[in-house]
Design a protein around this motif. Structure first.
Motif, PDB file in Angstrom:
ATOM      1  N   PHE A 199       0.844  -1.192   0.000  1.00  0.00           N
ATOM      2  CA  PHE A 199       0.000   0.000   0.000  1.00  0.00           C
ATOM      3  C   PHE A 199       0.875   1.235   0.000  1.00  0.00           C
ATOM      4  CE2 PHE A 199       0.284  -1.597   4.354  1.00  0.00           C
ATOM      5  CZ  PHE A 199       0.745  -0.492   5.064  1.00  0.00           C
ATOM      6  N   ALA A 200       0.342   2.314  -0.526  1.00  0.00           N
ATOM      7  CA  ALA A 200       1.134   3.529  -0.762  1.00  0.00           C
ATOM      8  C   ALA A 200       1.226   4.381   0.492  1.00  0.00           C
ATOM      9  CB  ALA A 200       0.504   4.330  -1.896  1.00  0.00           C
ATOM     10  N   THR A 201       2.447   4.619   0.940  1.00  0.00           N
ATOM     11  CA  THR A 201       2.706   5.544   2.046  1.00  0.00           C
ATOM     12  C   THR A 201       3.928   6.386   1.708  1.00  0.00           C
ATOM     13  OG1 THR A 201       4.189   4.030   3.225  1.00  0.00           O
ATOM     14  CG2 THR A 201       1.822   3.863   3.713  1.00  0.00           C
ATOM     15  N   GLU A 202       4.206   7.364   2.557  1.00  0.00           N
ATOM     16  CA  GLU A 202       5.386   8.195   2.354  1.00  0.00           C
ATOM     17  C   GLU A 202       6.661   7.360   2.336  1.00  0.00           C
ATOM     18  OE1 GLU A 202       3.185   8.312   4.843  1.00  0.00           O
ATOM     19  OE2 GLU A 202       2.839  10.370   5.555  1.00  0.00           O
ATOM     20  N   ARG A 203       6.702   6.327   3.170  1.00  0.00           N
ATOM     21  CA  ARG A 203       7.912   5.531   3.333  1.00  0.00           C
ATOM     22  C   ARG A 203       8.293   4.783   2.061  1.00  0.00           C
ATOM     23  NH1 ARG A 203       8.844   0.356   4.687  1.00  0.00           N
ATOM     24  NH2 ARG A 203       6.634  -0.066   5.048  1.00  0.00           N
ATOM     25  N   ARG A 207       9.699   3.763  -4.123  1.00  0.00           N
ATOM     26  CA  ARG A 207       9.653   2.439  -4.755  1.00  0.00           C
ATOM     27  C   ARG A 207       8.539   2.339  -5.794  1.00  0.00           C
ATOM     28  NH1 ARG A 207       9.605  -2.461  -0.769  1.00  0.00           N
ATOM     29  NH2 ARG A 207       9.928  -3.482  -2.793  1.00  0.00           N
ATOM     30  N   LEU A 208       7.617   3.268  -5.766  1.00  0.00           N
ATOM     31  CA  LEU A 208       6.476   3.206  -6.668  1.00  0.00           C
ATOM     32  C   LEU A 208       6.696   3.998  -7.947  1.00  0.00           C
ATOM     33  CD1 LEU A 208       3.555   3.409  -4.098  1.00  0.00           C
ATOM     34  CD2 LEU A 208       4.335   1.415  -5.382  1.00  0.00           C
ATOM     35  N   THR A 209       7.935   4.419  -8.180  1.00  0.00           N
ATOM     36  CA  THR A 209       8.278   5.117  -9.414  1.00  0.00           C
ATOM     37  C   THR A 209       9.061   4.176 -10.328  1.00  0.00           C
ATOM     38  OG1 THR A 209      10.343   5.979  -8.480  1.00  0.00           O
ATOM     39  CG2 THR A 209       8.377   7.326  -8.216  1.00  0.00           C
ATOM     40  N   GLY A 210       9.036   4.442 -11.609  1.00  0.00           N
ATOM     41  CA  GLY A 210       9.848   3.698 -12.555  1.00  0.00           C
ATOM     42  C   GLY A 210       9.465   2.234 -12.688  1.00  0.00           C
ATOM     43  N   ALA A 211      10.446   1.435 -13.085  1.00  0.00           N
ATOM     44  CA  ALA A 211      10.203   0.020 -13.369  1.00  0.00           C
ATOM     45  C   ALA A 211       9.776  -0.748 -12.123  1.00  0.00           C
ATOM     46  CB  ALA A 211      11.454  -0.607 -13.982  1.00  0.00           C
ATOM     47  N   GLU A 212      10.381  -0.431 -10.958  1.00  0.00           N
ATOM     48  CA  GLU A 212      10.001  -1.142  -9.739  1.00  0.00           C
ATOM     49  C   GLU A 212       8.536  -0.882  -9.410  1.00  0.00           C
ATOM     50  OE1 GLU A 212      11.381  -1.912  -5.113  1.00  0.00           O
ATOM     51  OE2 GLU A 212      12.016  -0.065  -6.117  1.00  0.00           O
ATOM     52  N   ILE A 216       5.535  -3.649  -9.049  1.00  0.00           N
ATOM     53  CA  ILE A 216       4.745  -3.786  -7.822  1.00  0.00           C
ATOM     54  C   ILE A 216       3.262  -3.702  -8.137  1.00  0.00           C
ATOM     55  CG2 ILE A 216       4.146  -2.653  -5.641  1.00  0.00           C
ATOM     56  CD1 ILE A 216       7.146  -1.898  -5.408  1.00  0.00           C
ATOM     57  N   ARG A 217       2.872  -2.733  -8.967  1.00  0.00           N
ATOM     58  CA  ARG A 217       1.459  -2.589  -9.319  1.00  0.00           C
ATOM     59  C   ARG A 217       0.953  -3.787 -10.124  1.00  0.00           C
ATOM     60  NH1 ARG A 217       3.157   2.844  -9.240  1.00  0.00           N
ATOM     61  NH2 ARG A 217       4.058   2.667 -11.317  1.00  0.00           N
TER      62      ARG A 217
END
Length: 261
Positions: A199-203, A207-212, A216-217
């Motif tokens: 789930f998406a958090t500040e921490r 990691r939710l940008t780019g290829a990674e 994940i999505r």
């Protein structure tokens, strides 16, 4: 004594940001009074407190890895939520505080490995057990119904190769919740756990940008990760009077990204 629908005293551990903040907001929006716990992020915890709807919310700080500090946190939360004045004190405990530090075996020196395992066990498992004891004993002594909801993880079942202590301690949290559900049911105390996926958090924003992030999505057929509010909504339901028969459950919240038998 029946658990009320709203106006309860709720202690949320690790509520300074992320999922803990979302959980605190969900209970506050439901009309409950929330004790916002933090370990070291006092400024972020104050921001959480300021964002809550309603009144009667409080801030409590302490290192839950220290059993004495954990007891003080519960004492302060119960008093601030009204127990000393004849109010309900703590009716609901959400065990959210956790650490999740990388330590892949092949790349982690032994001394660091041992220290990180100790830290994960102390915060993720023992603090959860200690807070549960402290809050449950108060409920039993009051003759009151209550709820304990533990934040576990999909990683308890899927495996966490870079975070093995996290996966292992979350599996233990799930097992602890089921044991407590059986032992505390006769006292009217329901215990359940949630097992979130990503789930998406500040921490984890980086990691939710780019290829990674794309990978994940892609784990979920919905092509996204969860919003913390979606997890918080499930926690709120598990803490409700309507969810008594869900005591002992481990609720998967991972968007079909991992299916277990």
């Amino acid at each position: 004594m029946q658990l009320s629908e709203t106006g309860r005293g709720v202690l949320v551990s690790g509520a300074s940001r992320g999922l803990g903040r979302a959980v605190a907001r969900a209970f506050a929006a439901n009309g409950d009074r929330v004790a916002v716990h933090y370990g070291t992020r006092a400024d972020e915890a104050r921001a959480t407190l300021a964002s809550l709807e309603g009144s009667g919310h409080v801030l409590v700080g302490g290192d839950l890895a220290d059993p004495g500090d954990a007891a003080r946190v519960v004492d302060e939360a119960a008093e601030a939520l009204g127990e000393a004045g004849g109010g309900s004190g703590i009716d609901v405990l959400v065990n959210n505080a956790a650490v999740n530090l990388p330590h892949p075996l092949a790349e982690t020196p032994y001394e660091e490995w041992a220290a990180l395992w100790q830290r994960h066990v102390s915060v993720n498992l023992l603090a959860t057990a200690n807070l549960s004891h402290l809050v449950a004993r108060r409920l039993i002594d009051r003759g009151a119904a209550g709820r304990i909801v533990n934040i576990g993880s999909r990683g308890a079942f899927r495996g966490e190769p870079d975070h093995p202590a996290y996966g292992a301690t979350k599996a233990a949290v799930h097992a602890l919740g089921q044991s407590l559900a059986v032992s505390l049911g006769p006292h009217g105390i329901g215990v359940a756990s949630v097992a979130p996926g990503f789930f998406a958090t500040e921490r984890v924003a980086s990691r939710l940008t780019g290829a990674e992030g794309d990978a994940i999505r892609a784990q979920s057929p919905f092509g996204r990760v969860a919003d913390p509010a979606e997890i918080a909504a499930a926690v709120l339901w598990l803490a409700s009077p309507a969810a008594e028969w869900a005591s002992g459950t481990i609720l998967d919240l991972n968007g079909a990204s991992y299916l277990r038998s």
